[in-house]
Design a protein around this motif. Structure first.
Motif, PDB file in Angstrom:
ATOM      1  N   ARG A   1       0.830  -1.196   0.000  1.00 53.13           N
ATOM      2  CA  ARG A   1       0.000   0.000   0.000  1.00 53.13           C
ATOM      3  C   ARG A   1       0.867   1.248   0.000  1.00 53.13           C
ATOM      4  O   ARG A   1       2.032   1.219   0.402  1.00 53.13           O
ATOM      5  N   SER A   2       0.308   2.317  -0.493  1.00 50.37           N
ATOM      6  CA  SER A   2       1.001   3.595  -0.582  1.00 50.37           C
ATOM      7  C   SER A   2       0.527   4.504   0.543  1.00 50.37           C
ATOM      8  O   SER A   2      -0.565   4.327   1.093  1.00 50.37           O
ATOM      9  N   ALA A   3       1.346   5.504   0.863  1.00 50.11           N
ATOM     10  CA  ALA A   3       0.933   6.497   1.858  1.00 50.11           C
ATOM     11  C   ALA A   3      -0.017   7.532   1.257  1.00 50.11           C
ATOM     12  O   ALA A   3      -0.555   8.368   1.989  1.00 50.11           O
ATOM     13  N   THR A   4      -0.225   7.470  -0.045  1.00 49.58           N
ATOM     14  CA  THR A   4      -1.170   8.392  -0.684  1.00 49.58           C
ATOM     15  C   THR A   4      -2.559   8.232  -0.063  1.00 49.58           C
ATOM     16  O   THR A   4      -3.082   7.129   0.048  1.00 49.58           O
ATOM     17  N   TYR A   5      -3.119   9.366   0.367  1.00 52.40           N
ATOM     18  CA  TYR A   5      -4.449   9.431   0.991  1.00 52.40           C
ATOM     19  C   TYR A   5      -4.492   8.735   2.355  1.00 52.40           C
ATOM     20  O   TYR A   5      -5.573   8.366   2.826  1.00 52.40           O
ATOM     21  N   TYR A   6      -3.350   8.559   2.983  1.00 55.00           N
ATOM     22  CA  TYR A   6      -3.326   8.021   4.347  1.00 55.00           C
ATOM     23  C   TYR A   6      -3.953   9.053   5.278  1.00 55.00           C
ATOM     24  O   TYR A   6      -3.503  10.194   5.369  1.00 55.00           O
TER      25      TYR A   6
ATOM     26  N   ILE B   1       7.739   3.124  -4.486  1.00 59.09           N
ATOM     27  CA  ILE B   1       8.655   2.508  -5.456  1.00 59.09           C
ATOM     28  C   ILE B   1      10.072   2.463  -4.892  1.00 59.09           C
ATOM     29  O   ILE B   1      10.770   1.444  -4.994  1.00 59.09           O
ATOM     30  N   VAL B   2      10.501   3.554  -4.291  1.00 57.53           N
ATOM     31  CA  VAL B   2      11.860   3.613  -3.723  1.00 57.53           C
ATOM     32  C   VAL B   2      11.994   2.626  -2.574  1.00 57.53           C
ATOM     33  O   VAL B   2      13.023   1.942  -2.437  1.00 57.53           O
TER      34      VAL B   2
ATOM     35  N   ASP C   1       3.148  -0.737  -8.667  1.00 54.90           N
ATOM     36  CA  ASP C   1       2.724   0.494  -8.004  1.00 54.90           C
ATOM     37  C   ASP C   1       1.364   0.285  -7.358  1.00 54.90           C
ATOM     38  O   ASP C   1       0.703  -0.736  -7.569  1.00 54.90           O
ATOM     39  N   ALA C   2       0.950   1.244  -6.559  1.00 56.22           N
ATOM     40  CA  ALA C   2      -0.373   1.203  -5.932  1.00 56.22           C
ATOM     41  C   ALA C   2      -1.403   1.852  -6.857  1.00 56.22           C
ATOM     42  O   ALA C   2      -1.059   2.662  -7.729  1.00 56.22           O
ATOM     43  N   MET C   3      -2.660   1.522  -6.654  1.00 59.33           N
ATOM     44  CA  MET C   3      -3.743   2.136  -7.409  1.00 59.33           C
ATOM     45  C   MET C   3      -4.020   3.519  -6.809  1.00 59.33           C
ATOM     46  O   MET C   3      -4.440   3.640  -5.669  1.00 59.33           O
ATOM     47  N   GLU C   4      -3.753   4.584  -7.592  1.00 56.46           N
ATOM     48  CA  GLU C   4      -3.900   5.937  -7.062  1.00 56.46           C
ATOM     49  C   GLU C   4      -4.714   6.856  -7.966  1.00 56.46           C
ATOM     50  O   GLU C   4      -5.264   7.855  -7.499  1.00 56.46           O
TER      51      GLU C   4
END
Length: 351
Positions: free
Chosen positions: A175-180, A237-238, A339-342
């Motif tokens: 999961r991504s931190a986007t929209y956390y 990604i990093v 990648d995550a779905m963003e």
């Protein structure tokens, strides 16, 4: 040592990568004269002796632990101490994210330069969350939101960096931190142009009308090259690339260096193990499963090394690939990280 043993080790690393990524280590440099120790490591907040820190610094540590990291390394320097002293102590320790909540504007550049050096020169996978720092580095997150109101306290960007570092250390790779969402935050100084800030490599908070949350999870990287593309602007990604690099390097150091001869057959054994590891990562959703994700001997790098001592103008690729390269193993890999779905484009037609 044979192939099966290494395959099993890489398989374990692949199977546990997502869970391992969920438990990163945060390093915190605190300016504090309360105690005289240099370093403390905690695995949970209850281990902290409250008399060792000021109330302010205890709150910073609590912020980090909200993100559920596996451990927090505290490097204490006096209120007039040098950041360089703490960085020197950290350089040979294992950690993922650095935060310095009492950092001064003149110190952020020093830390960003140090992170860049550790990543490029020493191949460490250290990263830092710094306030208002346009470092142009995939290893530095430029946190740029102020006026963060939590209860009776309003945090500056620097003061809220420990919370962000804890979140990034505690998130798994799937999961991504986007929209956390940050439920404790009541208000922020909102960006006048969020899209422009994100495009400028700033990690900001946004208010969607019902909650405060992290906008797109980007780092400060701006300068792109053939080897460092657009994807490396994304924290997720990093993180994935760093863990893959660490796993392969650590396994090579533990199982190959100094233990076996550098024959072509043993290079093939190493590559077979790495490629099975990459396949397992694709199966686990870390790598994109529709891409080949393959490691192989780097013909160009091998040729460049051979040219230093001999004429290889008449050699074909097979001869270069199987050549004796002394103690050197030249390998390259081509992978695609999942990648995550963003982003969503959803068109509805009314008939």
């Amino acid at each position: 040592m044979g192939l099966p043993q290494i395959i099993i080790q890489f398989k374990t690393l692949a199977e546990t990568m997502v869970s391992r990524s969920e438990r990163g280590i945060v390093a915190v440099i605190l300016k504090d004269n309360t105690s005289s120790f240099d370093t403390k490591t905690y695995t949970k907040e209850s281990e902290i002796v409250k008399s060792h820190y000021t109330t302010t610094n205890l709150a910073f540590l609590s912020q980090v632990f909200q993100g559920n990291p596996s451990a927090v390394i505290v490097e204490r320097i006096g209120t007039d101490g040098s950041i360089d002293t703490a960085l020197e102590r950290l350089k040979n320790k294992k950690w993922n994210w650095l935060t310095v909540p009492s950092v001064q504007s003149g110190e952020t550049g020093t830390i960003a330069d140090w992170i860049r050096e550790q990543r490029s020169t020493y191949h460490k996978t250290f990263k830092a969350v710094l306030p208002d720092t346009a470092a142009d580095s995939e290893g530095v997150v430029n946190f740029a939101t102020d006026g963060i109101k939590v209860g009776t306290k309003t945090y500056t960007a620097a003061e809220y960096c420990p919370r962000i570092a804890g979140i990034l250390a505690g998130l798994p790779l799937n999961r991504s931190a986007t929209y956390y969402a940050l439920p404790e935050v009541e208000a922020i100084t909102e960006s006048e142009d969020p899209d422009a800030d994100i495009d400028a490599g700033k990690l900001i908070l946004i208010n969607d009308g019902t909650k405060i949350k992290i906008a797109r999870a980007v780092n400060s990287l701006m300068t792109l090259t053939d080897r460092v593309g657009e994807d490396f602007k994304k924290i997720k990604i990093v993180e994935s690339a760093d863990m893959i690099r660490d796993d392969i390097r650590t396994t090579f150091e533990d199982e190959f260096i100094g233990k076996i001869e550098n024959s072509y057959d043993n290079k093939v054994i190493f590559l077979a193990a790495v490629n099975k590891y990459l396949k397992d990562l694709a199966d686990a959703g870390v790598l994109y499963d529709k891409f080949e994700n393959k490691a192989e001997i780097d013909i160009d790098a091998t040729a460049n090394w051979l040219k230093q001592t001999r004429d290889i103008s008449g050699w074909d690729e097979e001869k270069i690939k199987t050549a004796n390269t002394g103690t050197n193993v030249f390998v390259k890999a081509n992978i695609q990280i999942q990648d995550a779905m963003e982003d969503l484009k959803f068109t509805i037609y009314m008939s």
